[in-house]
Design a protein around this motif. Structure first.
Motif, mmCIF file in Angstrom:
data_model
loop_
_atom_site.group_PDB
_atom_site.id
_atom_site.type_symbol
_atom_site.label_atom_id
_atom_site.label_comp_id
_atom_site.label_asym_id
_atom_site.label_seq_id
_atom_site.Cartn_x
_atom_site.Cartn_y
_atom_site.Cartn_z
ATOM 1 N N SER A 146 -8.726 -4.693 -0.293
ATOM 2 C CA SER A 146 -8.734 -5.906 0.538
ATOM 3 C C SER A 146 -7.332 -6.286 1.010
ATOM 4 C CB SER A 146 -9.342 -7.079 -0.236
ATOM 5 O OG SER A 146 -8.621 -7.309 -1.448
ATOM 6 N N ASN A 181 -4.349 -6.791 9.587
ATOM 7 C CA ASN A 181 -4.514 -7.905 10.529
ATOM 8 C C ASN A 181 -3.198 -8.639 10.762
ATOM 9 O OD1 ASN A 181 -6.305 -9.741 12.110
ATOM 10 N ND2 ASN A 181 -5.590 -11.237 10.603
ATOM 11 N N LYS A 207 -9.911 3.515 8.927
ATOM 12 C CA LYS A 207 -10.890 3.322 7.850
ATOM 13 C C LYS A 207 -10.352 3.819 6.517
ATOM 14 C CE LYS A 207 -15.819 3.786 6.944
ATOM 15 N NZ LYS A 207 -17.125 4.290 7.453
ATOM 16 N N LYS A 247 -6.545 -4.416 4.160
ATOM 17 C CA LYS A 247 -7.231 -5.011 5.312
ATOM 18 C C LYS A 247 -6.509 -6.258 5.791
ATOM 19 C CE LYS A 247 -11.949 -3.426 4.382
ATOM 20 N NZ LYS A 247 -13.347 -3.845 4.096
ATOM 21 N N ARG A 248 -6.066 -7.076 4.832
ATOM 22 C CA ARG A 248 -5.364 -8.317 5.177
ATOM 23 C C ARG A 248 -4.054 -8.007 5.899
ATOM 24 N NH1 ARG A 248 -1.580 -12.063 3.391
ATOM 25 N NH2 ARG A 248 -0.742 -10.579 1.879
ATOM 26 N N GLU A 251 -8.052 1.128 5.309
ATOM 27 C CA GLU A 251 -8.821 -0.075 4.935
ATOM 28 C C GLU A 251 -9.523 0.124 3.594
ATOM 29 O OE1 GLU A 251 -10.121 -2.142 9.168
ATOM 30 O OE2 GLU A 251 -11.400 -0.585 8.296
ATOM 31 N N ASN A 252 -9.952 1.344 3.327
ATOM 32 C CA ASN A 252 -10.694 1.631 2.097
ATOM 33 C C ASN A 252 -9.830 1.562 0.844
ATOM 34 O OD1 ASN A 252 -13.097 1.982 3.453
ATOM 35 N ND2 ASN A 252 -12.935 4.214 3.576
#
Length: 257
Positions: A161, A168, A154, A164-165, A157-158
Motif C-alpha cells: 500500500s 500517486n 502493477k 501505491k500511495r 503496486e503489488n
C-alpha cells in the motif's frame, strides 16, 4: 548581481567536483548505488540547467531585448528537479521504494499519453504510422507499450500500500512538496526561512514562474512593454539568482551529508 553570479559559479564548481568524485567510484553508470544515482541524475540536471540559465542571464545583460519568461521557464524546471530530489533523498533507507514509485508514476503518465492517442484513433482523429509493432507510433506499437507500462506499474503496486500511495504522490508535484514538508515537520513558515518549505516554494515561486498562459499572461505581456516602450526586466533575474544560489548550496549539502 555579479556577486551572486560569482557565488553561483563557485557552487557549480563544487557540485561538478562531487560529480567527478562519484564517477571515480564506479567503473560504469549501472553500478551506481541508489543514492548516488538519484543525487547525480537530479543534481546533474540542476547543474546543467543552471549553466543554461546563467548564459541567458549574461546574454540579457548585453542586450536590450529580454523578457521574463525565458528565465522563468528554466528556473521552474530547476525547482521541480529540486522538489523531487529533496523527497527522494529524505530517508536513505527508503530510497529504493521511493525511486520505484517515481518510475511507476512516470510510466503511468506515459501510459495515459499513449492511451490518449488510441482514444483519438478510435474516433478517427489519429492515424498511426504504418510500421511494425516495435514502432511506438504504430497502433500495434502503442498497444504493446501501454501493456508494458501497465505490467511494470502493477508489479510495483503489488509491493504494498505504501508503494501505491507514493506512486500517486510522485505523479503530482504539489503532493511531492506537501509530503516533504510533512516528513520534515514543517507546520509553520518562518520569515526569512521560507525556502525551507517546499510547499511555500511551490505556491509562491513555482506557480508564479509558470510559463502557462492561464497562470502568467501578465508575464507574457512583457513583450508589449518591450515593443512599445523599450522596457526590459532585470530585477526579476536578481531575485531568481538569489534563490537559485540557496537551492544549489542545499543540493550540494545533500551529498555532503
Amino acid at each position: 548581481m555579479e556577486e551572486i553570479q560569482s557565488e553561483i559559479d563557485k557552487t557549480l564548481d563544487d557540485l561538478y567536483a562531487n560529480f567527478t568524485s562519484i564517477k571515480g567510484k564506479y567503473s560504469e553508470p549501472n553500478k551506481l548505488s541508489r543514492y548516488d544515482y538519484v543525487w547525480l541524475v537530479f543534481a546533474g540536471n540542476i547543474y546543467f540547467q543552471t549553466k543554461d540559465l546563467l548564459l541567458i542571464t549574461k546574454d540579457h545583460q548585453t542586450k536590450t531585448e529580454k523578457i521574463k519568461t525565458s528565465i522563468y521557464s528554466i528556473f521552474r524546471s530547476i525547482l521541480e528537479d529540486y522538489f523531487y530530489l529533496k523527497l527522494l533523498t529524505f530517508d536513505k533507507s527508503k530510497i529504493d521504494t521511493h525511486l520505484k514509485a517515481l518510475i511507476a508514476s512516470s510510466e503511468l503518465n506515459n501510459k495515459k499519453n499513449l492511451q490518449s492517442l488510441l482514444n483519438l484513433e478510435a474516433v478517427g482523429k489519429y492515424i498511426g504510422t504504418p510500421a511494425d509493432a516495435n514502432t511506438v507510433t504504430s497502433l500495434e506499437g502503442l498497444k504493446r507499450k501501454i501493456a508494458e507500462y501497465q505490467e511494470n506499474i502493477k508489479s510495483i503496486e503489488n509491493t504494498g500500500s505504501e508503494a501505491k500511495r507514493l506512486i500517486n504522490i510522485y505523479a503530482h508535484t504539489i503532493q511531492v512538496c506537501e509530503e516533504y514538508d510533512k516528513l520534515s515537520g514543517i507546520t509553520k513558515i518562518k520569515e526569512g526561512e521560507e525556502h525551507k518549505s517546499l510547499e511555500w516554494l511551490y505556491g509562491f515561486i513555482f506557480r508564479f514562474t509558470s510559463g502557462t498562459v492561464h497562470q502568467v499572461l501578465n508575464s507574457k505581456e512583457s513583450i508589449l512593454d518591450l515593443l512599445w516602450f523599450g522596457k526590459t526586466y532585470t530585477a526579476e533575474n536578481k531575485e531568481v539568482l538569489g534563490l537559485l544560489l540557496v537551492i544549489l548550496n542545499d543540493v550540494k549539502t545533500l551529498y555532503d551529508m
